[in-house]
Scaffold this active site. Structure first.
Site, PDB file in Angstrom:
ATOM      1  N   GLY A  46       0.841  -1.189   0.000  1.00 56.42           N
ATOM      2  CA  GLY A  46       0.000   0.000   0.000  1.00 56.42           C
ATOM      3  C   GLY A  46       0.873   1.234   0.000  1.00 56.42           C
ATOM      4  O   GLY A  46       2.025   1.189   0.459  1.00 56.42           O
ATOM      5  N   GLN A  51       3.141  10.051   0.900  1.00 59.06           N
ATOM      6  CA  GLN A  51       4.446   9.384   0.859  1.00 59.06           C
ATOM      7  C   GLN A  51       5.240   9.716  -0.402  1.00 59.06           C
ATOM      8  O   GLN A  51       6.444   9.467  -0.449  1.00 59.06           O
ATOM      9  CB  GLN A  51       4.283   7.863   0.982  1.00 59.06           C
ATOM     10  CG  GLN A  51       3.785   7.434   2.363  1.00 59.06           C
ATOM     11  CD  GLN A  51       3.644   5.933   2.447  1.00 59.06           C
ATOM     12  OE1 GLN A  51       2.646   5.383   2.025  1.00 59.06           O
ATOM     13  NE2 GLN A  51       4.656   5.262   2.971  1.00 59.06           N
ATOM     14  N   CYS A 103       6.534   0.064   6.931  1.00 60.42           N
ATOM     15  CA  CYS A 103       6.096   1.220   6.153  1.00 60.42           C
ATOM     16  C   CYS A 103       7.198   1.577   5.167  1.00 60.42           C
ATOM     17  O   CYS A 103       8.374   1.591   5.542  1.00 60.42           O
ATOM     18  CB  CYS A 103       5.820   2.385   7.104  1.00 60.42           C
ATOM     19  SG  CYS A 103       5.275   3.875   6.271  1.00 60.42           S
ATOM     20  N   LEU A 104       6.818   1.882   3.934  1.00 59.17           N
ATOM     21  CA  LEU A 104       7.826   2.233   2.922  1.00 59.17           C
ATOM     22  C   LEU A 104       8.600   3.490   3.319  1.00 59.17           C
ATOM     23  O   LEU A 104       9.732   3.681   2.878  1.00 59.17           O
ATOM     24  CB  LEU A 104       7.158   2.447   1.558  1.00 59.17           C
ATOM     25  CG  LEU A 104       6.526   1.205   0.917  1.00 59.17           C
ATOM     26  CD1 LEU A 104       5.838   1.577  -0.390  1.00 59.17           C
ATOM     27  CD2 LEU A 104       7.563   0.113   0.689  1.00 59.17           C
ATOM     28  N   HIS A 145      -3.700   1.462   8.196  1.00 62.84           N
ATOM     29  CA  HIS A 145      -2.331   2.006   8.121  1.00 62.84           C
ATOM     30  C   HIS A 145      -2.268   3.121   7.074  1.00 62.84           C
ATOM     31  O   HIS A 145      -1.733   4.211   7.336  1.00 62.84           O
ATOM     32  CB  HIS A 145      -1.344   0.879   7.792  1.00 62.84           C
ATOM     33  CG  HIS A 145       0.065   1.339   7.586  1.00 62.84           C
ATOM     34  ND1 HIS A 145       1.090   0.998   8.444  1.00 62.84           N
ATOM     35  CD2 HIS A 145       0.634   2.118   6.627  1.00 62.84           C
ATOM     36  CE1 HIS A 145       2.219   1.552   8.011  1.00 62.84           C
ATOM     37  NE2 HIS A 145       1.971   2.238   6.908  1.00 62.84           N
ATOM     38  N   GLU A 146      -2.809   2.847   5.872  1.00 63.80           N
ATOM     39  CA  GLU A 146      -2.745   3.852   4.800  1.00 63.80           C
ATOM     40  C   GLU A 146      -3.621   5.063   5.145  1.00 63.80           C
ATOM     41  O   GLU A 146      -3.238   6.204   4.876  1.00 63.80           O
ATOM     42  CB  GLU A 146      -3.171   3.249   3.459  1.00 63.80           C
ATOM     43  CG  GLU A 146      -2.276   2.109   2.954  1.00 63.80           C
ATOM     44  CD  GLU A 146      -0.792   2.452   2.942  1.00 63.80           C
ATOM     45  OE1 GLU A 146      -0.440   3.631   2.754  1.00 63.80           O
ATOM     46  OE2 GLU A 146       0.015   1.525   3.140  1.00 63.80           O
ATOM     47  N   HIS A 149      -1.910   7.575   7.206  1.00 64.95           N
ATOM     48  CA  HIS A 149      -0.995   8.471   6.476  1.00 64.95           C
ATOM     49  C   HIS A 149      -1.700   9.769   6.071  1.00 64.95           C
ATOM     50  O   HIS A 149      -1.082  10.828   6.026  1.00 64.95           O
ATOM     51  CB  HIS A 149      -0.466   7.788   5.204  1.00 64.95           C
ATOM     52  CG  HIS A 149       0.743   6.935   5.442  1.00 64.95           C
ATOM     53  ND1 HIS A 149       1.945   7.439   5.897  1.00 64.95           N
ATOM     54  CD2 HIS A 149       0.943   5.605   5.269  1.00 64.95           C
ATOM     55  CE1 HIS A 149       2.820   6.457   6.001  1.00 64.95           C
ATOM     56  NE2 HIS A 149       2.241   5.328   5.636  1.00 64.95           N
TER      57      HIS A 149
HETATM   58 ZN    ZN Z   1       3.129   3.498   5.678  1.00 67.85          ZN
END
Ligand code: ZN
Length: 190
Positions: A46, A51, A103-104, A145-146, A149
């Site tokens: 995701g 991000q 997380c990226l 989670h997304e 953000h």
């Molecule tokens: Zn993340």
């Protein structure tokens, strides 16, 4: 186009993303494409627009990665690859459920995060059709989670003070760019 992913420490990740207005919806195609490309390039499941430095309320997720998981319920899905525009959480219910998240924007760190098991969420899909998803387990978790953000919340914000303290050094290395990552990242220069 693959974008560099903002690393932990970038103030854009702490902003509340703004909803996409009706006159912006015509131009969403390239942004959606870029989100997918950037996410797959980084082997993510995701990614949210903040991000890649765009503080707008949109994220994408590919649930097929979790097909082998015990708590994966395919019938909860509209699409295996789903775009969420202007999402709104209607309810989070059920038991608290602890599961490791990564997380990226926070590479090489994975920690257990407590979230509610069940989720009801409204959003617009990529065709700007209103949708509602009622989901649970790992599917709900990816979405939660997304969604966070878009509120400027990272999974590390949900950890105990003690846990965050123990990660402080690693997080400082990430924000200063002193890490090994296989995809392109952007590090905030103070
Ligand atoms: Zn993340």
């Amino acid at each position: 186009m693959i974008h560099p992913i903002l690393a932990y420490g970038d103030p854009i990740l702490k902003l509340k993303a703004s909803n996409i207005s009706i006159d912006e919806t015509d131009d969403l195609g390239p942004l959606i494409k870029d989100l997918w490309e950037t996410m797959y390039n980084a082997n993510g499941v995701g990614i949210a627009a903040p991000q890649i430095g765009i503080s707008k309320a949109i994220f994408v997720a590919d649930f097929s990665f979790f097909k082998e998981e015990e708590n994966f319920k395919e019938e909860e899905l509209i699409n295996m690859q789903q775009v969420f525009i202007n999402p709104k959480i209607i309810s989070e219910t059920g038991n608290d459920f602890n599961y490791p998240e990564g997380c990226l924007s926070i590479p090489n760190i994975s920690e257990n995060v407590i979230r509610k098991e069940k989720l009801k969420i409204n959003f617009l899909d990529k065709n700007l059709e209103p949708q509602q998803m009622i989901c649970s387990g790992i599917i709900a978790r990816v979405i939660q989670h997304e969604f966070d953000h878009l509120k400027g919340i990272l999974f590390t914000d949900k950890l105990s003070y003690k846990k965050r303290k123990s990660l402080k050094q690693e997080l400082n290395l990430i924000s200063s760019g002193d890490i090994e990552v296989k995809y392109k990242m952007s590090f905030f220069k103070k």
